[in-house]
Design a protein around this motif. Structure first.
Motif, mmCIF file in Angstrom:
data_model
loop_
_atom_site.group_PDB
_atom_site.id
_atom_site.type_symbol
_atom_site.label_atom_id
_atom_site.label_comp_id
_atom_site.label_asym_id
_atom_site.label_seq_id
_atom_site.Cartn_x
_atom_site.Cartn_y
_atom_site.Cartn_z
ATOM 1 N N GLN A 52 52.558 33.523 44.858
ATOM 2 C CA GLN A 52 53.852 33.666 44.177
ATOM 3 C C GLN A 52 53.709 34.516 42.911
ATOM 4 N N TRP A 53 52.639 34.273 42.150
ATOM 5 C CA TRP A 53 52.429 35.050 40.925
ATOM 6 C C TRP A 53 52.231 36.527 41.252
ATOM 7 N N GLU A 112 39.716 31.963 41.608
ATOM 8 C CA GLU A 112 41.159 32.120 41.383
ATOM 9 C C GLU A 112 41.506 33.605 41.237
ATOM 10 N N ALA A 113 40.672 34.302 40.459
ATOM 11 C CA ALA A 113 40.903 35.730 40.220
ATOM 12 C C ALA A 113 40.823 36.507 41.531
ATOM 13 N N ARG A 157 37.308 37.979 33.298
ATOM 14 C CA ARG A 157 36.901 37.880 31.889
ATOM 15 C C ARG A 157 38.110 37.800 30.960
ATOM 16 N N LYS A 158 39.265 38.241 31.427
ATOM 17 C CA LYS A 158 40.473 38.169 30.591
ATOM 18 C C LYS A 158 41.084 36.766 30.593
ATOM 19 N N LEU A 159 40.587 35.904 31.473
ATOM 20 C CA LEU A 159 41.237 34.611 31.704
ATOM 21 C C LEU A 159 40.445 33.461 31.112
ATOM 22 N N GLN A 160 41.151 32.586 30.411
ATOM 23 C CA GLN A 160 40.543 31.330 29.953
ATOM 24 C C GLN A 160 40.802 30.239 31.003
ATOM 25 N N ARG A 161 41.997 30.266 31.551
ATOM 26 C CA ARG A 161 42.378 29.293 32.569
ATOM 27 C C ARG A 161 43.303 30.002 33.561
ATOM 28 N N ARG A 162 43.538 29.369 34.706
ATOM 29 C CA ARG A 162 44.232 30.086 35.781
ATOM 30 C C ARG A 162 45.640 30.534 35.397
ATOM 31 N N GLU A 163 46.314 29.762 34.557
ATOM 32 C CA GLU A 163 47.686 30.131 34.164
ATOM 33 C C GLU A 163 47.712 31.474 33.426
ATOM 34 N N ILE A 165 46.579 34.092 34.414
ATOM 35 C CA ILE A 165 46.820 35.151 35.405
ATOM 36 C C ILE A 165 48.235 35.712 35.235
ATOM 37 N N ARG A 166 49.156 34.852 34.863
ATOM 38 C CA ARG A 166 50.551 35.302 34.721
ATOM 39 C C ARG A 166 50.725 36.273 33.560
ATOM 40 N N LYS A 167 49.779 36.243 32.614
ATOM 41 C CA LYS A 167 49.857 37.167 31.477
ATOM 42 C C LYS A 167 49.127 38.469 31.759
ATOM 43 N N HIS A 168 48.328 38.477 32.826
ATOM 44 C CA HIS A 168 47.519 39.669 33.149
ATOM 45 C C HIS A 168 47.790 40.066 34.597
ATOM 46 N N PRO A 169 48.842 40.871 34.801
ATOM 47 C CA PRO A 169 49.270 41.141 36.177
ATOM 48 C C PRO A 169 48.215 41.792 37.060
#
Ligand SMILES: [Zn+2]
Length: 183
Positions: A52-53, A112-113, A157-163, A165-169
């Protein structure tokens, strides 16, 4: 696919078939297979979120030209996203509006990534985007070289947690331009 006189959007056959074309916000309905049997399907319960994301990321990248809507009714969807361990290629495959994502093995943010980026790449195909030879594009074809896990690790590397992902398309400017040009 034969499009005949309907080939007004040759790069975006699905949207043309759906009766939406240049000049209008293109509405597209999609369905995501629920991960009802994680052990058998090799997916995890949260994987449909990632699909969905990915669709929402394409919508955001389209600058208002594409409106996506998730439906629980498979028969009403133009794009259908399946979890397809063993049925698709190593990571995924798209045939028309049918998207097959082979969920990655492993745990944690790298998995996840990888699943998210696979969803993004494969749904990009469903929207009509073809491969590129630019490594920074999500539509890059790894046949030109490189390693998909390193590509995912770089993104993760841009992600701290899976959510996050929504900030980094995850798509490039070039991907966005190609999407917008075809809508
Ligand atoms: Zn591809």
């Amino acid at each position: 696919m034969k499009t005949g006189k309907r080939s007004v959007c040759p790069r975006f056959l699905l949207l043309a078939v759906a009766g939406v074309c240049a000049g209008h916000a293109a509405g597209l309905t999609y369905w995501v297979e629920p991960c009802t049997r994680p052990a058998e399907m090799a997916c995890k319960n949260g994987d449909p979120d990632l699909a969905q994301w990915a669709m929402e990321a394409w919508q955001a990248a389209s600058g208002g030209k594409l409106q996506v809507e998730r439906t629980a009714e498979k028969n009403q969807a133009t794009v259908k996203i399946y979890w397809a361990s063993g049925r698709a290629g190593l990571y995924g495959e798209t045939r028309g509006g049918d998207v097959f994502v082979s969920p990655a093995a492993g745990e944690g943010i790298l998995r996840e990534a990888t699943v998210y980026l696979t969803c993004l790449h494969e749904t990009g195909h469903a929207l009509g985007l073809r491969h590129t030879a630019n490594f920074e594009d999500i539509m890059y074809n790894f046949q030109y070289g490189g390693d998909i896990i390193k590509y995912s690790a770089c993104y993760a590397r841009k992600l701290q947690r899976r959510e996050d992902i929504r900030k980094h398309p995850g798509m490039s400017r070039n991907d966005q331009k190609r999407l917008a040009a075809g809508l």
